[in-house]
Write a protein that holds these residues in place. Structure first.
Motif, PDB file in Angstrom:
ATOM      1  N   SER A 199       0.826  -1.209   0.000  1.00  0.00           N
ATOM      2  CA  SER A 199       0.000   0.000   0.000  1.00  0.00           C
ATOM      3  C   SER A 199       0.859   1.259   0.000  1.00  0.00           C
ATOM      4  O   SER A 199       0.574   2.226  -0.716  1.00  0.00           O
ATOM      5  CB  SER A 199      -0.926   0.001   1.218  1.00  0.00           C
ATOM      6  N   ALA A 202       2.613   1.684  -3.324  1.00  0.00           N
ATOM      7  CA  ALA A 202       1.629   2.156  -4.299  1.00  0.00           C
ATOM      8  C   ALA A 202       1.307   3.631  -4.077  1.00  0.00           C
ATOM      9  O   ALA A 202       1.133   4.396  -5.042  1.00  0.00           O
ATOM     10  CB  ALA A 202       0.361   1.316  -4.219  1.00  0.00           C
ATOM     11  N   HIS A 203       1.206   4.045  -2.822  1.00  0.00           N
ATOM     12  CA  HIS A 203       0.938   5.453  -2.510  1.00  0.00           C
ATOM     13  C   HIS A 203       2.030   6.342  -3.096  1.00  0.00           C
ATOM     14  O   HIS A 203       1.735   7.383  -3.726  1.00  0.00           O
ATOM     15  CB  HIS A 203       0.864   5.637  -0.995  1.00  0.00           C
ATOM     16  N   LYS A 206       1.929   6.138  -7.094  1.00  0.00           N
ATOM     17  CA  LYS A 206       0.776   6.833  -7.684  1.00  0.00           C
ATOM     18  C   LYS A 206       1.060   8.328  -7.829  1.00  0.00           C
ATOM     19  O   LYS A 206       0.675   8.962  -8.824  1.00  0.00           O
ATOM     20  CB  LYS A 206      -0.466   6.605  -6.827  1.00  0.00           C
ATOM     21  N   PRO A 210       3.080   7.099 -11.814  1.00  0.00           N
ATOM     22  CA  PRO A 210       1.746   6.493 -11.837  1.00  0.00           C
ATOM     23  C   PRO A 210       1.568   5.361 -12.846  1.00  0.00           C
ATOM     24  O   PRO A 210       0.590   4.613 -12.742  1.00  0.00           O
ATOM     25  CB  PRO A 210       0.832   7.674 -12.178  1.00  0.00           C
ATOM     26  N   LYS A 213       4.128  -0.553 -12.157  1.00  0.00           N
ATOM     27  CA  LYS A 213       3.350  -1.740 -11.799  1.00  0.00           C
ATOM     28  C   LYS A 213       3.937  -2.398 -10.556  1.00  0.00           C
ATOM     29  O   LYS A 213       5.142  -2.365 -10.329  1.00  0.00           O
ATOM     30  CB  LYS A 213       3.352  -2.748 -12.950  1.00  0.00           C
ATOM     31  N   TRP A 233      -6.952  -1.293  -2.182  1.00  0.00           N
ATOM     32  CA  TRP A 233      -6.183  -1.222  -3.433  1.00  0.00           C
ATOM     33  C   TRP A 233      -7.091  -0.885  -4.615  1.00  0.00           C
ATOM     34  O   TRP A 233      -6.710  -0.118  -5.492  1.00  0.00           O
ATOM     35  CB  TRP A 233      -5.459  -2.541  -3.672  1.00  0.00           C
ATOM     36  N   HIS A 236      -8.002   2.927  -4.224  1.00  0.00           N
ATOM     37  CA  HIS A 236      -6.941   3.941  -4.326  1.00  0.00           C
ATOM     38  C   HIS A 236      -5.938   3.686  -5.452  1.00  0.00           C
ATOM     39  O   HIS A 236      -5.362   4.647  -5.966  1.00  0.00           O
ATOM     40  CB  HIS A 236      -6.166   4.020  -3.007  1.00  0.00           C
ATOM     41  N   TYR A 237      -5.724   2.423  -5.815  1.00  0.00           N
ATOM     42  CA  TYR A 237      -4.625   2.089  -6.730  1.00  0.00           C
ATOM     43  C   TYR A 237      -5.102   1.126  -7.820  1.00  0.00           C
ATOM     44  O   TYR A 237      -4.408   0.184  -8.190  1.00  0.00           O
ATOM     45  CB  TYR A 237      -3.455   1.467  -5.949  1.00  0.00           C
ATOM     46  N   ASP A 238      -6.277   1.381  -8.339  1.00  0.00           N
ATOM     47  CA  ASP A 238      -6.899   0.456  -9.289  1.00  0.00           C
ATOM     48  C   ASP A 238      -5.995   0.207 -10.499  1.00  0.00           C
ATOM     49  O   ASP A 238      -5.527   1.141 -11.139  1.00  0.00           O
ATOM     50  CB  ASP A 238      -8.236   1.032  -9.751  1.00  0.00           C
ATOM     51  N   MET A 240      -2.968  -0.993 -10.562  1.00  0.00           N
ATOM     52  CA  MET A 240      -1.526  -0.901 -10.321  1.00  0.00           C
ATOM     53  C   MET A 240      -0.955  -2.174  -9.714  1.00  0.00           C
ATOM     54  O   MET A 240       0.210  -2.523  -9.956  1.00  0.00           O
ATOM     55  CB  MET A 240      -1.225   0.294  -9.389  1.00  0.00           C
ATOM     56  N   ASN A 365      -3.815   4.251   2.677  1.00  0.00           N
ATOM     57  CA  ASN A 365      -3.627   5.505   1.957  1.00  0.00           C
ATOM     58  C   ASN A 365      -3.771   6.620   2.981  1.00  0.00           C
ATOM     59  O   ASN A 365      -4.014   6.349   4.163  1.00  0.00           O
ATOM     60  CB  ASN A 365      -4.651   5.634   0.822  1.00  0.00           C
TER      61      ASN A 365
END
Length: 420
Positions: A199, A202-203, A206, A210, A213, A233, A236-238, A240, A365
């Motif tokens: 998470s 990814a934060h 993004k 962005p 992967k 996920w 917030h991070y669709d 990824m 997030n």
């Protein structure tokens, strides 16, 4: 309710008392040596010194002068904390509690002579020994990876320089690059930890990369707080994050640190960053002391006393104790039980029935915090779960923010409880 320092420390108090017989010494104070200065060891040393009011001589052996907590280290990777905010020193334990802090490696335990050998030479005698060394890694558990590879493929599951290295690698990823995590098999330190790290990575990505992967190669069919993480996920991070579980080859993984390649069941992925979190075992000093059965050190649930030596207690991640997860909160809770048992054995003070608790918070997030926890009791077989709780999917933003704020209060409380 925010968990503040006073409320947190108060959770160690139990309801009824029994009296234990003191150890008789011909002369001088009884001596307690504690190996490991983390959530278990530092807490145990402080409580024994504080509550014995000078009746017990306490020595804490810890190689690092600044201890970085593994809990909240993911938030450093995600950009929510500075590294300095998770670093702690031992000056207060020495100055205010009279603890003899020795910055050295404990390399062996002579259980007959009741001494601890130090890497720098010499040994330290004890009447009671508490060992809380955390984890070590099982080389070969991920084919191609060993601790010699951690400079290229960091684990960052011991906080500090490894955390810095992983964060630098993530920041240096090329646009649209690939981050691969090889997740560990059960049991391991902090069950939600790898997924909070995903998470946090990814934060960061993004906001800064962005099109990057994230791939998780996971040998486990399920993981802690799975529904909550997967919901977060998606929110917030669709698109990824991709998790490859055992049904799709996640348990058949090898790596090549020289080429930065990850082979997932025959499919080779070129990684820009590869975070390998290998299988784990009790800190090496437990094996050196002959306290392990398999990878972990079995203990009595009533006192955290080793089942192989009545004069030694093993705490936290290293112990095989039953239902509690391997976490900083668990180690801190177990330390209070062990400290009480040791003080009772050496001074005749009251010993209360053991009770334990744990909560593991995770951040998905900004202000999106989740948690899981339980209370436990000691039985003759193990530390047994009594009841538990977990955040629900679909919670509103205000509740999730309060959960995150609660975790910040807990961090302040537990580190004060550990280091004074």
């Amino acid at each position: 309710m925010t968990l503040n320092r006073r409320a947190f420390i108060g959770t160690s108090i139990a309801a009824s008392a029994t009296l234990s017989a003191p150890m008789v010494r011909a002369m001088g104070k009884p001596r307690v040596v504690v190996i490991g200065g983390g959530a278990g060891g530092a807490t145990a040393a402080r409580y024994i010194a504080k509550d014995s009011k000078g009746e017990i001589d306490v020595t804490l052996i810890e190689p690092t002068r600044t201890y970085y907590t593994c809990f909240f280290s993911n938030l450093y990777i995600g950009g929510f904390r500075e590294l300095s905010s998770i670093g702690h020193t031992y000056g207060t334990l020495a100055a205010e509690y009279g603890i003899n802090v020795v910055h050295d490696w404990a390399t062996g335990v002579d259980r007959d002579a009741k001494t601890v050998a130090l890497a720098g030479g010499g040994s330290v005698p004890y009447d009671k020994l508490i060992i809380s060394p955390g984890i070590d890694f099982i080389d070969g558990s991920v084919p191609g990876w060993s601790t010699a590879s951690q400079g290229k493929m960091p684990h960052a599951y011991k906080a500090g320089t490894q955390s810095e290295l992983l964060k630098r690698q993530i920041m240096a990823m090329p646009e649209g690059g690939t981050y691969v995590m090889v997740a560990p098999p059960n049991p391991f330190r902090c069950p939600p930890g790898p997924y909070e790290r995903i998470s946090m990575v990814a934060h960061y990505l993004k906001a800064n990369n962005p099109t990057a992967k994230i791939i998780i190669a996971d040998p486990k069919p399920k993981f802690s707080k799975q529904a909550l993480f997967e919901e977060g996920w998606a929110n917030h991070y669709d698109g990824m994050i991709e998790r490859v579980g055992p049904d799709f080859g996640g348990e058949n993984v090898s790596v090549n640190p020289d080429t930065m390649e990850v082979d997932i069941d025959g499919e080779v992925v070129k990684a820009d960053v590869c975070n390998v979190i290998p299988a784990q075992k009790a800190g090496l000093i437990c094996e050196a002391a002959g306290l392990t059965d398999g990878n972990w050190a079995p203990v009595s649930a009533h006192s955290m006393q080793s089942k192989l030596d009545e004069n030694i207690h093993v705490l936290g991640d290293a112990s095989a104790q039953g239902d509690m997860p391997k976490s900083g909160f668990s180690a801190n809770s177990q330390a209070k039980v062990a400290a009480m048992a040791v003080r009772g054995a050496l001074t005749g003070s009251k010993v209360f029935p053991a009770k334990f608790s744990n909560t593991c918070w995770s951040l998905i997030n900004t202000d999106d915090g989740i948690k899981v926890g339980a209370s436990y009791q000691a039985t003759d077989e193990k530390i047994a779960k009594v009841d538990g709780f977990i955040s629900a999917t679909g919670e509103d933003a205000e509740l999730r923010q309060r959960t995150y704020e609660e975790s910040v209060g807990w961090y302040a409380g537990i580190t004060s409880d550990m280091f004074g």
